[in-house]
Design a protein around this motif. Sequence first.
Motif, PDB file in Angstrom:
ATOM      1  N   SER A  64       0.951  -1.415  -0.007  1.00 15.78           N
ATOM      2  CA  SER A  64       0.017   0.052  -0.048  1.00 15.78           C
ATOM      3  C   SER A  64       0.901   1.282  -0.045  1.00 15.78           C
ATOM      4  CB  SER A  64      -0.873  -0.006   1.169  1.00 15.78           C
ATOM      5  OG  SER A  64      -1.999   1.031   1.066  1.00 15.78           O
ATOM      6  N   ASP A 125      -5.017   3.808   5.721  1.00 10.96           N
ATOM      7  CA  ASP A 125      -5.524   3.327   4.638  1.00 10.96           C
ATOM      8  C   ASP A 125      -4.809   1.941   4.211  1.00 10.96           C
ATOM      9  OD1 ASP A 125      -6.384   5.592   3.666  1.00 10.96           O
ATOM     10  OD2 ASP A 125      -4.741   6.360   2.535  1.00 10.96           O
ATOM     11  N   GLU A 128      -6.740  -1.109   6.050  1.00  8.73           N
ATOM     12  CA  GLU A 128      -7.968  -1.816   5.341  1.00  8.73           C
ATOM     13  C   GLU A 128      -7.631  -2.964   4.567  1.00  8.73           C
ATOM     14  OE1 GLU A 128     -10.764   0.882   3.817  1.00  8.73           O
ATOM     15  OE2 GLU A 128     -10.476   2.378   5.839  1.00  8.73           O
ATOM     16  N   HIS A 129      -6.352  -2.951   4.176  1.00  9.71           N
ATOM     17  CA  HIS A 129      -5.942  -4.130   3.110  1.00  9.71           C
ATOM     18  C   HIS A 129      -5.403  -5.214   3.940  1.00  9.71           C
ATOM     19  CE1 HIS A 129      -6.540  -1.407  -0.144  1.00  9.71           C
ATOM     20  NE2 HIS A 129      -5.645  -0.573   0.175  1.00  9.71           N
TER      21      HIS A 129
END
Lengths: 848, 175
Positions: A64, A125, A128-129
């Motif tokens: 990411s 962010d 979320e992965h």
Amino acid sequence: MRASLVGKLVGSSVTRKEDRRLLIGKGAYVADVVVDGMVHAAFLRSPHPHAEIVRVDVAKARRSPGVVAVYTGEEMKAKTNPFVNFAMLAGLYSPVFWPLATDRVRMVGDPVALVIATSRAQAEDALEHIDVEYRLLRPVGTMAAALSPGSEQLWPKNGSNVVYEHTDTFGDVDAVFASAEHVFTERFSSHRQSNQPMETRGCVAEVTPSELVFHSATQSAHSLRWILAIGTSRAGAVDTLKALKANRVRLKSFGKSAKEFLTANKDELSKNDNAGMIHQVRRDPSTLRHIGRLFSNTLALDARRLPRVVAGDIGGAFGVKGHPSREDVAVCAAAIDLGRSVKWIEDRVEHLTVGGTARDETITMSMAVDNGGHILGMRADLVVDQGAYPAVPFGAPLFTRIMKVMMPGTYRPKAFELRTRVVATNKAHYVAYRGPWANETWARERMLDIVARRLGMSAVEIRLRNMYGPDELPVKMITGPTLDVEMSAKATLERANALADVDVFRTAQAQARESGRLLGVGFATFHEAAPGPPDYADALLPGGGMISSEPIRTVLEADGQVSVFTQQVPHGQSHETTFAQVAADELGVPLEQITVVFGDTNRTPFGLMGTGGSRGGPMAGGGSMFAARDLRKQIIDQAAGLLEAAVDDVEITDGTIHVAGVPARGISFADVAGAVRREGKAELASSVSYDGGRGGWVQATHVCFVEIDADTGMVSIPRYVVVEDCGDLINPAVVDGQIRGGVAQGVGSVLYEKVAYDAEANFQSSTFIDYLIPTATEIPAVEIHHLQTPSDKPANFRGVGEGGMIGAPAAITNAIEDALAHLGVTVTEQYLPPTRILELMGVIARSA
Amino acid sequence: MSTNEIGSVSAAVSLTVNGTKVEREVAVRTSLADFLREDLRLTGTHLGCEHGVCGACTVLLDGAAVRSCLMLAVQADGTVVTTIEGLAAPDGTLSPLQQSFMDHHGFQCAFCAPGFILTAQTLIDRGQSLSRDDLRSEISGNLCRCTGYASILDSIEAAITDALGPLIDTSGASK
């Protein structure tokens, strides 16, 4: 003796030294810390209360944008040592656990993975992965479930969700109860509450070429330093042995210090048997292996990696920031691993979810009384829900020991017994919250009102009849500590009773009832060991006196300023002002000439207590007095030579040192410091380790008046009175602020605040719209009256940090029951929002 | 758009902060609070909850008290913003309101201070008389966990009294 206390500053509400920077937006809170090359941390947290972690897939998160590193629980485990409890109580099981969850999650919000990225937003962010596969386990969502033998076990090695069980008995309880004319029993329950300071937790682990600086909002810099050192000094056996061999000097010096410690504390240590550790090791033999490893790892630690903890301004804590956190250790380990500075600032949702919770307790209390309302015996069964993980370095089990000592209050039962159980559930972990033992007061003072009502006595009458008065002092509480001759709980009650004018109120109450208005009044009296008499620590725990002294160091600086170094870490208590007031009066200098230094482990004296337990005023205030007094002697000795005068003829007036009667020919503190330097002598300084002297109690009576809206169930507080005795007031505005703040939190806890879970331990109050912090429209004006029992103690300061919160829940719930008494209502819960009031009144049906 | 794409979109903003014209390129998802704290290093604005309840992040936007955590920096384009750093005189002299908070021991930990001070400033700027109860309501959008509010109310009341005259006395009005 008291003459030395009579100065211009102590006793005066001087304005605060800390305020200028704070009022113009130039405070330095941990979120304001920015260092070169800093990256940001975010934690992936469990959505489930109880589950096994089957698989954690972080591959996508690692790709990411902006991501520097991702750590799973297993990866973090390999780089850290676990949290292990050293101070085992007999009957305590303390699980071994790691910074991130490894095999299981045990609460909603349990940290599962850590992402480090170039910005906080990118770190979030990337969360979320991350893909986590969980296998759900049956959650333990209530105290009853935890006590049930068939429930899923959070810590299978313990064989039960009861992690601590102990019974303390004083006097012949069975005989007293068997012969009493009445025995009354009630089961009281308080709800899960949370400190919720306006600033959340946070840290910046700053990696510099020479040291690791750990900026933190912590109440206890030195204990955090050592927890970080222990937690992050993970090394293999071979490396450890090599390092130990290379570090012979350190080993030797450690051996020497250990020997000194053992010799100095021989008496205290001999009181402690090893029953606690034996109990623990039987359940979890790995405890010994972990202790051995983290001990040798820490000893072998390269000194440059021993973190230096620095605390700046702190936005409140109320106990929660006294606990080094799992997140602290994980962030520190990541910074060491990456060789980069890492910042973590908790957000409010995280803080509400896993910042820390407290006071989820039930107390089943019995009182044996005679027809005259004399309390003959007390018996209580206490259950505390400590949630998923024990607090570090100590938590609920230790605080139950304070409850044990304090529960009889200043009353005189002939026998007392407390059975204690601490249970584990899948709720957020326990932390200390302002007067962590306060429910001993709540249950007792609630029970006294219930007993009084049943015997047809008034609330004040039953208290006065049973409370130790001045003619009986000194006397030992049945639990051990001495109530000294300055114990004035009864005087606070008498004064509060006079101020409350209950006879007039009863007339008004009766008239109001006729027109459908519900008025009530409630009293509560308590005492608090702040710091307590010399025999208090022993009553608490065998050997409990070991860490109770307070170090203060004063130094005359080259420019004539005097620095006061303290291990206290103020976070709203105004120590920069109050300790300076004390030191300035001793030295005869203006407030501006004193600087209080705190928060930096490289500069402050070692102490593990930090700020807590209402000890700042009595212990560090007293220490400041004696360290300043000693420094004054040294300054006068030096000045006498310069002035060519006898020491006894030298005086200090407004910061000028002169021969008595000749203030015009004086010299300054800077002159003295200069002379010391020119003569090649060491700087003038004094270090004291203050044991609290004869100590003593702080005591108070709270009186709460309520009006209940019969239609809505809303409770308002038209009048609230506190009569207290904390000895000499260093700064009355600071004292009053502490009391008002404590009362406000008590109001919040009874009427507004609840950490909510469903029966399956799913968390339901993750915003300030769910967890209601009272606003200016909910908090009443608080009238405060100070009693000051005459004393010849040289430092007659006692702590006021916690008392407001100890007295308030009892006074408020007593007032509410008084308002509803004509309806036959008995109040046994601490949480009384409007719906509950309407249920008690029978206006709406009871929910399950 | 994915979250990563949102993070990469930026826009130009131009505004006046504490009397100084500021022009910057910011990610569109940046809150006004983060913009003030991180881009402009005005860390006096504090983030207490980031969901608009606690009021610690309050700033003045064209003279109105707003929550900088609930507003995007790009929404502040073209506005005039005052933060806590903008109240004292350039020589460091406290504003009358700040001085009143010092004189009355208004705060303890003071994390909530910027929000209370800026909210209270709007009451003085508005110039309307109000009662102590009105004052309670006016500041009920700001949370303080330390003081129980009495010292905050006293500080504001004294500053309002100095600026506008005594508060309205309602002690005989009800009950």
